[in-house]
Design a protein around this motif. Structure first.
Motif, short mmCIF file in Angstrom:
data_model
loop_
_atom_site.label_atom_id
_atom_site.label_comp_id
_atom_site.label_asym_id
_atom_site.label_seq_id
_atom_site.Cartn_x
_atom_site.Cartn_y
_atom_site.Cartn_z
N ALA A 279 0.83 -1.21 0.00
CA ALA A 279 0.00 0.00 0.00
C ALA A 279 0.86 1.26 0.00
O ALA A 279 0.57 2.23 -0.69
CB ALA A 279 -0.94 -0.01 1.21
N LEU A 280 1.95 1.25 0.78
CA LEU A 280 2.83 2.42 0.84
C LEU A 280 3.55 2.62 -0.48
O LEU A 280 3.76 3.76 -0.92
CB LEU A 280 3.85 2.24 1.97
N SER A 281 3.94 1.51 -1.12
CA SER A 281 4.69 1.61 -2.37
C SER A 281 3.81 2.05 -3.54
O SER A 281 4.20 2.90 -4.33
CB SER A 281 5.33 0.25 -2.69
N LEU A 282 2.61 1.46 -3.61
CA LEU A 282 1.75 1.72 -4.77
C LEU A 282 0.75 2.85 -4.55
O LEU A 282 0.13 3.33 -5.49
CB LEU A 282 0.97 0.44 -5.13
N LYS A 283 0.58 3.22 -3.26
CA LYS A 283 -0.38 4.29 -2.90
C LYS A 283 -1.77 3.96 -3.43
O LYS A 283 -2.45 4.81 -4.01
CB LYS A 283 0.10 5.65 -3.43
N THR A 284 -2.19 2.71 -3.22
CA THR A 284 -3.52 2.28 -3.63
C THR A 284 -3.97 1.16 -2.71
O THR A 284 -3.24 0.77 -1.79
CB THR A 284 -3.52 1.83 -5.10
#
Length: 466
Positions: A279-284
């Motif tokens: 979630a932190l990496s893809l912001k989704t």
């Protein structure tokens, strides 16, 4: 439904006998939808705290020609749900015969005695039970619990990830990584908890030396952790003495927090940190994070961006339906995810690829295969192609149970050129066998640093500062 019907058309893999559970469930659902006598059936998994998950499906008419098929279908479904969502009180609204079958199978004397003991007594501290219901109206109501974890980047933080073959640690200042390291260790069969304690202490101290001070510590490890208490964990599977576990393991992280002046200190399942890293990496959101390392770790971030209360222990979830599928050395069950997505999978496939490693430890075998790949070894490439083939067929299975839009792949097995081969093969399988899902599920990998240290970095963001 014969083995031939489930056998892959792609015989060029190193494991041509693989029978994807995704195709098994797909074929069963098609038969059930076409049979006018099929009925709606519900499995409900409840916990002592009132949490309850409902799973609805259509079941072929029980008895006669469908008896064995129904047993296989309902048992594999329950097995998946037990390790994906988790619950010790199984409620079944469907044929009584199948409820009796599940009760006998998941019992102290049944084929799933490992699941009976681990899910029941170790995780939820009560016997696993199966109750039959004639009507859905008598089932306990569905109730899920989600939480918002992580994303706290302010201050000086330490994050750690405790794997079966190495400890990863990161020092983070206001979201920027200033130090990270990976230290080999061998915790699985260590009977003395001091081995684990000293190793963790060493990693924390090593990270702290690169920080002006420590504001918070967050960590992840395989297993089930509730309020920083070790409930059940493969990391400590060698500690078989119950008194030693209670006295030295159960509160090991609470004791460590005291050593660090009780700064905010949170430890959760490594799968959940995998999802958080995604979630932190893809912001989704709607993300399944999969870490292929010593074992298979997974976590899920729901469509609302929250971490669920699910177990997400996909290492134990069935993915291969052949009766003689490789057995998991811990649970004894066959066809589980750990045998397809881990260093164990690499070691299992290595002989067929032309390698003779003897008793070399699995982490070293992976390194040898990755080095051979760089030198152009065709067998090494086929190992990663085969794992990619597994993945391409398993993602539809995961999408059957998870609302899924994104998948982030992490872990040592996905590092380097092998990871690229694995990913490309998975995409090819999706397009060939499941074209609709190929368009709706996006596969991702982080950069090479995050592949190896992403979980430790995400773990650092777990605690909120007081």
């Amino acid at each position: 439904m014969t083995s031939a019907e489930l056998k892959l058309k792609t015989s060029e893999t190193l494991d041509p006998g693989f029978q994807p559970a995704s195709l098994f469930f797909q074929h069963y659902d098609e038969q059930a939808s076409q049979n006018p006598e099929s009925t709606r059936t519900i499995l409900a998994l409840a916990r002592p705290d009132g949490t309850c998950f409902h799973h609805s499906m259509r079941l072929l008419p029980d008895g006669g020609e469908f008896s064995e098929l129904n047993e296989r279908y309902i048992e594999r479904t329950l097995k998946f749900l037990l390790w994906m969502q988790g619950g010790s009180r199984i409620h079944f609204c469907g044929p009584r015969r199948l409820a009796d079958y599940l009760r006998a199978t998941y019992s102290a004397t049944g084929a799933r005695v490992f699941d009976f003991g681990f899910i029941g007594q170790k995780i939820f501290r009560e016997d696993l039970t199966v109750e039959h219901h004639d009507s859905a109206a008598t089932l306990p109501p569905a109730l899920d619990k989600t939480t918002t974890l992580g994303g706290h980047l302010q201050g000086c933080r330490i994050g750690f990830d405790l794997g079966g073959s190495d400890r990863k640690t990161a020092a983070v200042i206001d979201g920027k990584v200033v130090f990270s390291e990976e230290v080999p260790w061998d915790p699985y069969f260590q009977s003395d908890p001091n081995y684990h304690l000293e190793g963790i202490r060493q990693s924390l101290q090593s990270a702290a030396e690169h920080l002006p001070h420590v504001d918070a510590i967050g960590g992840s490890a395989a297993g089930v952790y509730i309020n920083n208490e070790v409930r059940a964990a493969s990391l400590f599977r060698g500690v078989t003495d119950a008194d030693v576990f209670e006295g030295q393991v159960r509160n090991i992280f609470k004791d460590l927090a005291k050593e660090w002046n009780d700064v905010p200190f949170d430890v959760i399942n490594d799968g959940e940190v995998t999802a958080l890293a995604a979630a932190l990496s893809l912001k989704t959101h709607s993300i399944l994070g999969i870490a292929m390392g010593t074992s298979l770790a997974a976590g899920y971030c729901d469509p609302n961006g929250r971490i669920t209360s699910w177990l997400n222990e996909l290492a134990f979830c069935p993915v291969d339906m052949r009766p003689d599928a490789p057995a998991d050395e811990w649970s004894g069950d066959v066809g589980c995810g750990v045998q397809c997505f881990s260093q164990q999978a690499v070691a299992r496939l290595a002989p067929a690829a032309g390698f003779d490693f003897g008793n070399m430890p699995f982490p070293e075998q992976l390194v040898e295969v990755q080095m051979a790949l760089l030198e152009g070894h065709t067998g090494a490439a086929r190992i990663f192609e085969t794992i990619g083939n597994y993945l391409g067929h398993c993602l539809p299975l995961y999408a059957r149970f998870y609302p899924l839009k994104h998948v982030l792949l992490l872990g040592r097995v996905t590092s380097g050129d092998g990871g690229e081969i694995l990913l490309e093969t998975a995409r090819e399988v999706l397009h060939a066998y499941y074209p609709e899902l190929a368009e709706s599920i996006k596969l991702h990998t982080p950069d090479e640093t995050n592949k190896r240290h992403g979980q430790a970095i995400a773990a650092a963001s777990l605690p909120a500062l007081v």
